[in-house]
Design an enzyme around this catalytic site. Structure first.
Site, PDB file in Angstrom:
ATOM      1  N   ASP A 139       0.853  -1.180   0.000  1.00  0.00           N
ATOM      2  CA  ASP A 139       0.000   0.000   0.000  1.00  0.00           C
ATOM      3  C   ASP A 139       0.894   1.236   0.000  1.00  0.00           C
ATOM      4  O   ASP A 139       2.025   1.213   0.464  1.00  0.00           O
ATOM      5  CB  ASP A 139      -0.911  -0.026   1.229  1.00  0.00           C
ATOM      6  N   SER A 140       0.344   2.348  -0.509  1.00  0.00           N
ATOM      7  CA  SER A 140       1.181   3.508  -0.790  1.00  0.00           C
ATOM      8  C   SER A 140       1.399   4.448   0.387  1.00  0.00           C
ATOM      9  O   SER A 140       2.290   5.278   0.360  1.00  0.00           O
ATOM     10  CB  SER A 140       0.551   4.320  -1.918  1.00  0.00           C
ATOM     11  N   GLY A 141       0.556   4.358   1.404  1.00  0.00           N
ATOM     12  CA  GLY A 141       0.637   5.296   2.510  1.00  0.00           C
ATOM     13  C   GLY A 141      -0.523   6.266   2.571  1.00  0.00           C
ATOM     14  O   GLY A 141      -0.650   7.040   3.510  1.00  0.00           O
ATOM     15  N   GLY A 142      -1.400   6.233   1.551  1.00  0.00           N
ATOM     16  CA  GLY A 142      -2.555   7.126   1.547  1.00  0.00           C
ATOM     17  C   GLY A 142      -3.474   6.884   2.730  1.00  0.00           C
ATOM     18  O   GLY A 142      -3.992   7.825   3.340  1.00  0.00           O
ATOM     19  N   PHE A 143      -3.655   5.620   3.090  1.00  0.00           N
ATOM     20  CA  PHE A 143      -4.521   5.313   4.225  1.00  0.00           C
ATOM     21  C   PHE A 143      -3.897   5.788   5.526  1.00  0.00           C
ATOM     22  O   PHE A 143      -4.595   6.248   6.438  1.00  0.00           O
ATOM     23  CB  PHE A 143      -4.804   3.809   4.311  1.00  0.00           C
ATOM     24  N   ASP A 165      -2.943   8.108  -3.218  1.00  0.00           N
ATOM     25  CA  ASP A 165      -4.295   8.609  -3.449  1.00  0.00           C
ATOM     26  C   ASP A 165      -4.686   9.517  -2.300  1.00  0.00           C
ATOM     27  O   ASP A 165      -4.031   9.555  -1.260  1.00  0.00           O
ATOM     28  CB  ASP A 165      -5.290   7.454  -3.584  1.00  0.00           C
ATOM     29  N   GLN A 210     -11.532   6.681  -6.107  1.00  0.00           N
ATOM     30  CA  GLN A 210     -12.110   7.369  -4.947  1.00  0.00           C
ATOM     31  C   GLN A 210     -13.502   7.913  -5.298  1.00  0.00           C
ATOM     32  O   GLN A 210     -14.050   7.596  -6.337  1.00  0.00           O
ATOM     33  CB  GLN A 210     -11.176   8.485  -4.485  1.00  0.00           C
ATOM     34  N   GLY A 247     -11.343   4.137  -0.216  1.00  0.00           N
ATOM     35  CA  GLY A 247     -12.231   5.104   0.417  1.00  0.00           C
ATOM     36  C   GLY A 247     -13.533   4.545   0.924  1.00  0.00           C
ATOM     37  O   GLY A 247     -14.489   5.292   1.131  1.00  0.00           O
ATOM     38  N   ASP A 285      -8.241  -7.220   1.390  1.00  0.00           N
ATOM     39  CA  ASP A 285      -7.325  -7.284   2.540  1.00  0.00           C
ATOM     40  C   ASP A 285      -8.018  -6.629   3.712  1.00  0.00           C
ATOM     41  O   ASP A 285      -8.890  -5.779   3.549  1.00  0.00           O
ATOM     42  CB  ASP A 285      -6.008  -6.551   2.247  1.00  0.00           C
ATOM     43  N   CYS A 325     -13.836 -27.043  10.706  1.00  0.00           N
ATOM     44  CA  CYS A 325     -12.597 -26.395  10.275  1.00  0.00           C
ATOM     45  C   CYS A 325     -11.437 -27.384  10.230  1.00  0.00           C
ATOM     46  O   CYS A 325     -11.235 -28.175  11.163  1.00  0.00           O
ATOM     47  CB  CYS A 325     -12.269 -25.230  11.216  1.00  0.00           C
ATOM     48  N   CYS A 352      -8.202 -26.335   9.936  1.00  0.00           N
ATOM     49  CA  CYS A 352      -6.956 -25.602  10.183  1.00  0.00           C
ATOM     50  C   CYS A 352      -6.079 -26.313  11.209  1.00  0.00           C
ATOM     51  O   CYS A 352      -6.534 -27.181  11.965  1.00  0.00           O
ATOM     52  CB  CYS A 352      -7.248 -24.171  10.624  1.00  0.00           C
ATOM     53  N   CYS A 381      -7.495 -26.057  14.871  1.00  0.00           N
ATOM     54  CA  CYS A 381      -8.662 -26.896  15.162  1.00  0.00           C
ATOM     55  C   CYS A 381      -8.322 -28.387  15.142  1.00  0.00           C
ATOM     56  O   CYS A 381      -8.956 -29.181  15.842  1.00  0.00           O
ATOM     57  CB  CYS A 381      -9.783 -26.605  14.174  1.00  0.00           C
ATOM     58  N   HIS A 431      -6.064 -19.755  12.862  1.00  0.00           N
ATOM     59  CA  HIS A 431      -7.459 -20.166  12.653  1.00  0.00           C
ATOM     60  C   HIS A 431      -8.240 -19.118  11.868  1.00  0.00           C
ATOM     61  O   HIS A 431      -8.921 -19.443  10.884  1.00  0.00           O
ATOM     62  CB  HIS A 431      -8.172 -20.430  13.980  1.00  0.00           C
TER      63      HIS A 431
END
Length: 373
Positions: free
Chosen positions: A90-94, A144, A193, A220, A270, A308, A310, A313, A339
């Protein structure tokens, strides 16, 4: 990047994305490894237990610590971490959005203070790509302008204009760098956006998809709006996104969000939710959420979820996990995170299988029926 649309079922899509490090079958959920580490897990957990094909890391955090130049010395994120499959950064906008009290955007970029030591830095569209070239991620997100919701039309308009301006600068810079032999195996995604305003979403999507990006993200959302408003915005936005390129919904979300947004045409997701909730005692199951701290699990011999498969479990009881979290034992964080991520990864895998069979409606109905029961 190679991209193939394998099947559709209504608007739901099953696709295959091939980078220089892995083949990714979508729909896919990407575990979040912000600082080049999925919290509580190591590379063996990710590769051999969870069988992940792509994880996410963050440009802002890695730029500040340990520094992208250090990561580059080790051969990028793959050499630094030992994780051999794909990375998306991710670019850092968030981060500029979430740390808005110590950041400020203008038409040239985003100025911010480090949350670590207070030092001042300035991210431009070119700067964030230079950092990601050092990180050598497979998919790079461009800078962004993200805004919280609700927002005024004036602020949404400014966000869309800045995002388009920065996107044009980013794609021009990236293609020039590739001519110099830099970033040849790296792919670049733009971020649409516009808040939940249909017209601004249409404008942003139309302007960005006219540019030569390798994929497109919906940004966004999940920043204060109601779930149905998010679903409606996703359904609207995907109509303007190319059929022949990946579609990524950033920072979303709950299992319900994934099921609903896959139906609306999203390929990639994500979110920190599975690992963060795991650490706080909330575990995801086929029948809903389970609070493992509850006293009723103190003598429970059952696994977290009988359905499950996993690692957790298959080997440990609810009683043991209840004991670990109450005793604040660090082992709990690993077992719970395995899990929850397994649950998310299995959910998108089953969604893909349903799309390939042409029966996503039945998959969705059974998903909700299990929760109601």
């Amino acid at each position: 990047m190679e991209f193939h649309l394998d099947a559709t079922c209504g608007n739901a899509r099953a696709t295959t994305i091939k980078t220089s490090h892995s083949t990714i079958n979508t729909p896919i959920f990407m575990p979040v490894g912000t600082a080049a580490s999925v919290k509580a897990l190591d590379t063996t957990d990710l590769l051999e237990i969870l069988h992940t094909d792509i994880i996410l890391a963050n440009t802002y955090h890695l730029y500040l610590r340990p520094g992208d130049e250090i990561v580059k010395e080790f051969g990028g994120l793959h050499g630094f971490t030992g994780y051999t499959k794909s990375f998306l950064t991710d670019s850092g906008g968030f981060q500029a959005f979430s740390l808005s009290d110590i950041s400020k955007a203008n038409d040239k970029g985003i100025e911010f203070q480090s949350h670590i030591d207070g030092s001042r830095h300035f991210f431009t569209p070119q700067k964030v790509l230079d950092i990601q070239y050092n990180l050598e991620s497979d998919i790079m997100m461009i800078l962004d302008d993200l805004v919280a919701l609700p927002a005024t039309k004036e602020r949404l308009k400014l966000s869309v204009e800045r995002t388009t301006k920065w996107a044009k600068e980013s794609i021009k810079y990236h293609r020039a760098k590739q001519q110099e032999g830099i970033g040849l195996d790296q792919n670049i995604f733009a971020i649409i956006q516009g808040g939940i305003d249909p017209e601004f979403r249409r404008i942003s999507a139309t302007e960005l998809t006219a540019l030569d990006f390798d994929g497109f993200a919906i940004g966004g959302l999940s920043v204060g709006e109601e779930s149905q408003a998010m679903y409606d915005t996703v359904a609207l936005t995907t109509q303007f996104m190319p059929q022949n390129k990946p579609r990524y919904l950033m920072g979303v979300g709950t299992p319900e969000d994934l099921v609903e947004c896959i139906e609306r045409g999203v390929d990639m997701f994500d979110c920190v939710m599975p690992t963060r909730n795991a650490r706080n005692g909330t575990l995801f199951t086929t029948f809903g959420r389970l609070n493992i701290k509850a006293a009723r699990y103190k003598k429970d011999h059952s696994p977290i979820d009988e359905n499950c498969s996993c690692y957790t479990c298959q080997n440990y009881s609810r009683s043991y996990l209840n004991h670990l979290i109450r005793a604040k034992e660090l082992t709990y964080y690993r077992l719970a995170s395995i899990h929850n991520l397994h649950y998310y990864l299995t959910l998108v895998k089953e969604a893909r299988e349903a799309i390939l069979k042409g029966d996503y409606a039945t998959f969705k109905k059974e998903f909700y029926t299990r929760r109601e029961s």
